[in-house]
Design an enzyme around this catalytic site. Structure first.
Site, PDB file in Angstrom:
ATOM      1  N   PRO A   1       0.913  -1.219   0.064  1.00  4.93           N
ATOM      2  CA  PRO A   1       0.030  -0.022   0.033  1.00  4.93           C
ATOM      3  C   PRO A   1       0.840   1.224  -0.055  1.00  4.93           C
ATOM      4  O   PRO A   1       1.407   1.632   1.068  1.00  4.93           O
ATOM      5  CB  PRO A   1      -0.744  -0.127   1.186  1.00  4.93           C
ATOM      6  N   GLU A   2       0.646   1.978  -1.005  1.00  7.45           N
ATOM      7  CA  GLU A   2       0.951   3.296  -1.098  1.00  7.45           C
ATOM      8  C   GLU A   2      -0.138   4.112  -1.352  1.00  7.45           C
ATOM      9  O   GLU A   2      -1.371   3.385  -1.287  1.00  7.45           O
ATOM     10  CB  GLU A   2       2.118   3.649  -2.120  1.00  7.45           C
TER      11      GLU A   2
ATOM     12  N   HIS B   1      -3.142 -14.845   8.728  1.00  5.92           N
ATOM     13  CA  HIS B   1      -2.982 -13.497   8.865  1.00  5.92           C
ATOM     14  C   HIS B   1      -4.425 -12.861   8.340  1.00  5.92           C
ATOM     15  O   HIS B   1      -4.218 -11.418   8.155  1.00  5.92           O
ATOM     16  CB  HIS B   1      -1.841 -13.033   7.901  1.00  5.92           C
TER      17      HIS B   1
ATOM     18  N   ARG C   1       2.677  -8.881   8.021  1.00  3.47           N
ATOM     19  CA  ARG C   1       3.900  -8.427   8.759  1.00  3.47           C
ATOM     20  C   ARG C   1       3.135  -7.471   9.977  1.00  3.47           C
ATOM     21  O   ARG C   1       4.102  -7.041  10.872  1.00  3.47           O
ATOM     22  CB  ARG C   1       4.754  -7.645   7.896  1.00  3.47           C
TER      23      ARG C   1
ATOM     24  N   ARG D   1      16.901  22.714   4.507  1.00  2.00           N
ATOM     25  CA  ARG D   1      17.008  21.358   4.889  1.00  2.00           C
ATOM     26  C   ARG D   1      17.996  20.605   4.069  1.00  2.00           C
ATOM     27  O   ARG D   1      18.247  20.685   2.859  1.00  2.00           O
ATOM     28  CB  ARG D   1      15.461  20.502   4.166  1.00  2.00           C
TER      29      ARG D   1
END
Length: 271
Positions: A2-3, A91, A110, A152
DNA sequence: CGAGCAACCTGCATGC
DNA sequence: TGCATGCAGGTTGCTC
């Protein structure tokens, strides 16, 4: 998986199945995710109607009149619409079972994901309140990137992956956007010219918008995740292609680590 | 404050 | 075949 595009695809997938529907029961088989799964999922959510769903960054929100369920898919999470009778697989940690005999099933090998309840305005939640703008919103543009990056010293790639700067730019899309913008990932963020900030913001928007489009057509009925064909994969220019020829100039793509993340770019096309 | 990095987990590919 | 190693799409929270 997932992005941001995958999360948005998941939201669009489950929304028509659950918006306006009442949760009748929940099953938590494993409550040890990134944080312990909120007990309210068992004690408060059953009986409540999901009024609508929304997304902020990679957080999914299922809204009710009494509070909001925050869902994060971490690195390996996915959601499916299933028949609640269907035996859970390994899972499959959580089921939200609805009045009309379907369930949203949360799967996450995970266990880097999260399932949290908040009774207050979810935007004030500690996990959401410091997030940067949505990449597809008008608040995110070259002027913004320029302003935020001054002073930065971090590598530009790390900078755009910082969710306090802009949400939803994960490792894949950071690599791809930098390639499309023709900028090297190790460029010091604070040294990026105003014009290149424009280019970069534009490419971040494009790559994410395209991925949402493709994800939306391929995944249709739900999910985002495991077992699904690598739908966006075929349009990746650099991610996962270290050592292979650049699709534009034919030069060998360089792979290195930036902030512990695999980083691939073309020395010729990116300056 | 910013920068760098370890940690949370399991699964999978690779190499000996 | 078995085992050790390293790596994976995210994010927090620690240290310096």
């Amino acid at each position: 998986m997932p992005e941001l595009p995958e999360v948005e695809t998941s939201r669009r997938g489950i929304d028509p199945h659950i918006s306006g529907r009442r949760v009748v029961r929940t099953v938590v088989r494993q409550n040890r995710l990134r944080w312990p799964v909120s007990e309210q999922i068992t004690t408060v959510l059953p009986g409540l109607q999901i009024t609508h769903t929304s997304r902020r960054g990679k957080y999914l929100m299922l809204h009710t009149d009494a509070g909001t369920l925050l869902v994060h898919l971490g690195m390996s999470g996915s959601l499916r619409i299933v028949d609640p009778q269907e035996p859970p697989r390994v899972h499959d940690h959580i089921d939200l079972i609805f009045e009309h005999g379907i369930a949203v099933r949360y799967h996450d090998p995970r266990r880097f994901g999260a399932m949290l309840w908040t009774a207050d305005d979810p935007m004030q939640h500690a996990l959401l309140s410091h997030l940067g703008p949505e990449p597809l919103s008008i608040n995110f543009d070259g002027a913004y990137l320029y302003r935020r990056s001054r002073g930065r010293k971090v590598p530009l790639k790390s900078f755009i992956m910082d969710s306090q700067v802009v949400v939803g730019v994960g490792n894949i899309y950071a690599n791809e956007a930098l390639f499309l913008a023709g900028i090297r990932p190790l460029t010091e963020a604070g040294k990026l010219s105003r014009m290149r900030c424009d280019r970069l913001a534009e490419q971040i928007k494009l790559v994410i918008a395209r991925a949402i489009e493709v994800g939306g057509t391929t995944l249709r009925d739900f999910v985002g995740g495991d077992g699904q064909p690598g739908y966006f994969r075929q349009s990746l220019n650099v991610y996962g292609r270290g050592g292979q020829p650049c699709l534009v100039c034919g030069g060998t793509l360089t792979e290195l680590r930036v902030g512990q993340r695999s980083t691939v770019f073309c020395r010729r096309c990116q300056r």
